[in-house]
Design a protein around this motif. Structure first.
Motif, PDB file in Angstrom:
ATOM      1  N   GLY A   1       6.363  81.162 101.620  1.00  0.00           N
ATOM      2  CA  GLY A   1       6.376  81.143 103.084  1.00  0.00           C
ATOM      3  C   GLY A   1       5.615  82.255 103.763  1.00  0.00           C
ATOM      4  O   GLY A   1       5.636  82.372 104.991  1.00  0.00           O
ATOM      5  N   CYS A   2       4.903  83.086 102.983  1.00  0.00           N
ATOM      6  CA  CYS A   2       4.271  84.269 103.586  1.00  0.00           C
ATOM      7  C   CYS A   2       3.262  83.898 104.670  1.00  0.00           C
ATOM      8  O   CYS A   2       3.245  84.491 105.757  1.00  0.00           O
TER       9      CYS A   2
ATOM     10  N   ALA B   1       3.059  81.124 106.338  1.00  0.00           N
ATOM     11  CA  ALA B   1       3.708  80.485 107.481  1.00  0.00           C
ATOM     12  C   ALA B   1       4.071  81.544 108.519  1.00  0.00           C
ATOM     13  O   ALA B   1       4.060  81.283 109.728  1.00  0.00           O
TER      14      ALA B   1
ATOM     15  N   GLN C   1      13.215  87.913 100.593  1.00  0.00           N
ATOM     16  CA  GLN C   1      12.555  86.815 101.305  1.00  0.00           C
ATOM     17  C   GLN C   1      13.519  85.645 101.519  1.00  0.00           C
ATOM     18  O   GLN C   1      13.583  85.063 102.607  1.00  0.00           O
TER      19      GLN C   1
ATOM     20  N   MET D   1      14.872  84.122 105.155  1.00  0.00           N
ATOM     21  CA  MET D   1      14.684  82.740 105.590  1.00  0.00           C
ATOM     22  C   MET D   1      16.030  82.075 105.921  1.00  0.00           C
ATOM     23  O   MET D   1      16.122  81.266 106.855  1.00  0.00           O
TER      24      MET D   1
ATOM     25  N   TYR E   1      11.724  89.388 106.662  1.00  0.00           N
ATOM     26  CA  TYR E   1      10.928  88.653 105.674  1.00  0.00           C
ATOM     27  C   TYR E   1       9.616  89.375 105.409  1.00  0.00           C
ATOM     28  O   TYR E   1       9.244  89.596 104.247  1.00  0.00           O
TER      29      TYR E   1
ATOM     30  N   ILE F   1       0.118  75.335 102.622  1.00  0.00           N
ATOM     31  CA  ILE F   1       1.134  75.903 103.509  1.00  0.00           C
ATOM     32  C   ILE F   1       0.589  76.102 104.917  1.00  0.00           C
ATOM     33  O   ILE F   1       1.268  75.787 105.916  1.00  0.00           O
TER      34      ILE F   1
ATOM     35  N   THR G   1       2.387  73.966 107.983  1.00  0.00           N
ATOM     36  CA  THR G   1       3.370  74.739 108.741  1.00  0.00           C
ATOM     37  C   THR G   1       3.488  74.300 110.203  1.00  0.00           C
ATOM     38  O   THR G   1       4.608  74.059 110.687  1.00  0.00           O
TER      39      THR G   1
ATOM     40  N   THR H   1      12.199  73.946 108.516  1.00  0.00           N
ATOM     41  CA  THR H   1      11.046  74.602 107.877  1.00  0.00           C
ATOM     42  C   THR H   1      11.490  75.835 107.108  1.00  0.00           C
ATOM     43  O   THR H   1      11.073  76.063 105.962  1.00  0.00           O
ATOM     44  N   TYR H   2      12.371  76.612 107.726  1.00  0.00           N
ATOM     45  CA  TYR H   2      12.803  77.870 107.114  1.00  0.00           C
ATOM     46  C   TYR H   2      13.834  77.634 106.013  1.00  0.00           C
ATOM     47  O   TYR H   2      13.900  78.401 105.045  1.00  0.00           O
TER      48      TYR H   2
ATOM     49  N   PHE I   1      11.757  76.925 102.914  1.00  0.00           N
ATOM     50  CA  PHE I   1      11.247  78.132 102.258  1.00  0.00           C
ATOM     51  C   PHE I   1      12.367  78.932 101.583  1.00  0.00           C
ATOM     52  O   PHE I   1      12.148  79.564 100.546  1.00  0.00           O
TER      53      PHE I   1
ATOM     54  N   ASN J   1      12.393  79.987  97.527  1.00  0.00           N
ATOM     55  CA  ASN J   1      12.567  81.357  97.041  1.00  0.00           C
ATOM     56  C   ASN J   1      13.716  81.453  96.039  1.00  0.00           C
ATOM     57  O   ASN J   1      13.613  82.192  95.055  1.00  0.00           O
TER      58      ASN J   1
END
Length: 552
Positions: free
Chosen positions: A285-286, A288, A346, A350, A375, A418, A422, A433-434, A437, A441
């Motif tokens: 997700g970085c 994003a 992370q 999220m 994050y 991604i 996004t 969305t979150y 992610f 993780n």
């Protein structure tokens, strides 16, 4: 440049770091201009169109993928130095194409072509620079130097965000709001491409190409030693033994199929460790957060455009500050712990974001903002630099260039995915969305714990020994050249039977068990695990003159 020792190593590191500063700048520059009115007026297809915004931003990653594929095919032929100069020059060309787009032509097509070309240059650089730095560094500071490279990605992104923010108050021609931020990166590209001309080539690459005199000279220059000195000769010999045992011949490059082999060198396993680290960096997700932070604040947390840009700049300050954390702990905490800590940070961040977005209230949304900040802090301190360091050191000399290029291909392929999806995910599933992610993780943790060996404070040749030891342990000790190796208080494989994978697979355990080795001990262990070629293999790989010189 006429430099030796520490000044030369510093020059190599400065140029390498500039390459990743440029990478970070290019990664962040589109975030503040993709919704800018002047940009949308020229490139009308991007106005209020999340799919097109995602495409224009993400197409850069496709260029980066092409650049990585180019190094996969031609990196061993070009060498590290020429590839870096080429990458910087191509990026300058791409920037010029982007900033000269005008309304009376086909501006969007021209801009997209420029983005792709710039990406090709960056793909070449990011596939080459970590390998170049790893092969020119001492064991004691290799992790630090490549972590600094990875860390300055955050500083490049920080510079891009604040230049975007400053340019938004431009009182000149409206198009300067987006042309200037994009054009500014030419400065970094010039600093990368021009000084590299005077830097030495990687000593390991020179030795693999049969240029032994040059390779020896560079080893001595980087270490500040005499060319005929004992330590120089020993370092050269260790590298030559590693090259000979790998079967790498200066008469041909490494075929791609070599990356898919096993045995005591474990090329495939090592390649997949690098590829998977880059994959997990991207799908965690970085980007994003990095690419779309202002949009996330506008769409998910309902802030104004100006406030979203300002908060994006503040977030990048947090990002840059935490990116320096790994510089101080990488050789103490090690790679495994930082991978694990970063993944937990992370994932929990999220969870905080999606939980606070579910109620849909302004007060709860502030908690989501905190989650985005935590994050980026977790990512900056761990997952930002580590996937650039790990593939460069985990892969052996025979497949290092190609395996590192494959890992970079993984980065750019999933980076594109991604960045592309996004805005669409935010439009359609909002807080989901979150959650998506956060789940990804959580899936990373067992993979890292079970299969990622520790490499801190290990020479590149020691890492070869770790995999040879893990392979030999799996064969019940078969394949050892004898048991005259170094007594290190190791726990033997048979003591682990029945204990499962609680400390990882046998390669993870081999890294735990093998004590740190001196250069002389490395040679002993190379022979013990069959990593030194026989006389006939040495003759075929290095040439008769070298073998005779060794025997003399």
């Amino acid at each position: 440049m006429g430099l030796t020792g520490r000044p030369l190593s510093l020059a190599v590191s400065t140029v390498a770091t500039t390459g990743f500063l440029l990478f970070g700048y290019d990664q962040g520059v589109m975030s503040g201009i993709i919704t800018d009115p002047a940009f949308n007026d020229l490139f009308t297809a991007t106005k209020d169109n999340s799919t097109m915004q995602g495409f224009v931003t993400a197409i850069y990653e496709i260029g980066c993928l092409f650049g990585a594929i180019f190094i996969l095919a031609f990196g061993d032929f070009l060498g590290r130095r020429r590839a870096i100069m080429m990458g910087g020059s191509i990026m300058i060309l791409g920037v010029i194409i982007q900033v000269t787009a005008e309304k009376n032509a086909t501006p969007l097509a021209q801009f997209i072509v420029g983005r792709v070309i710039t990406g090709v240059g960056n793909g070449i650089n990011t596939s080459t620079i970590p390998t170049y730095q790893a092969e020119c560094s001492k064991t004691s500071n290799r992790g630090l130097l490549i972590c600094i490279e990875g860390g300055v990605i955050a500083f490049g992104t920080l510079i891009a965000y604040w230049i975007d923010y400053g340019a938004s108050y431009n009182s000149g021609p409206p198009s300067l709001t987006w042309r200037f931020p994009i054009a500014f990166q030419i400065i970094f590209a010039l600093v990368l491409a021009i000084p590299t001309y005077w830097l030495p080539e990687s000593p390991r690459w020179l030795l693999t190409r049969g240029r032994h005199a040059e390779g020896t000279t560079v080893i001595a220059a980087l270490r500040g030693l005499e060319i005929d000195g004992k330590e120089t000769v020993l370092q050269r010999q260790i590298i030559l033994d590693s090259i000979a045992a790998s079967g790498y011949s200066d008469r041909k490059g490494t075929p791609l199929k070599a990356c898919f082999t096993g045995g005591k060198t474990q090329h495939f396993r090592r390649m997949m460790l690098g590829v998977s680290s880059q994959f997990m960096q991207q799908v965690g997700g970085c980007n994003a957060v990095i690419y779309y932070f202002p949009i996330l604040f506008e769409e998910s947390i309902h802030q104004s455009h100006d406030m979203s840009l300002l908060l994006g700049g503040v977030n990048m300050i947090v990002y840059a500050i935490f990116a320096t954390v790994s510089w101080f702990i990488i050789e103490r905490a090690g790679r495994r712990k930082l991978f694990l800590w970063g993944t937990v940070g992370q994932g929990l961040s999220m969870v905080l974001v999606f939980s606070c977005l579910i109620p849909g209230t302004e007060a709860a949304a502030k908690g989501a903002a905190v989650g985005l900040f935590t994050y980026i802090a977790s990512f900056g301190a761990t997952w930002l630099p580590l996937p650039w360091l790990y593939p460069a050191e985990i892969n052996p000399i025979k497949t290092r260039a190609k395996a590192n290029a494959l890992s970079t291909c993984s980065n750019w392929l999933f980076n594109f995915l991604i960045v592309m999806i996004t805005p669409i995910l935010i439009d359609h599933i909002q807080w989901g969305t979150y959650l998506f992610f956060a789940i990804l993780n959580a899936c990373f943790l067992p993979v890292i714990y079970l299969w990622y060996p520790e490499t801190k404070q290990r020479s590149l040749e020691e890492i070869d020994i770790i995999f040879a030891k893990g392979y030999a342990d799996g064969q019940g000790g078969n394949g050892l050249e004898g048991d005259s190796g170094i007594e290190s208080g190791e726990v033997r494989e048979d003591q682990w039977h029945g204990k499962g994978l609680w400390r990882g697979d046998r390669y993870v355990r081999a890294a735990m068990e093998l004590r740190f080795l001196s250069d002389e001990e490395v040679e002993v262990e190379q022979r013990r695990y069959g990593l030194v070629a026989t006389g006939n293999e040495m003759m075929a790989t290095l040439g008769a003159d070298d073998v005779e010189g060794k025997e003399a």
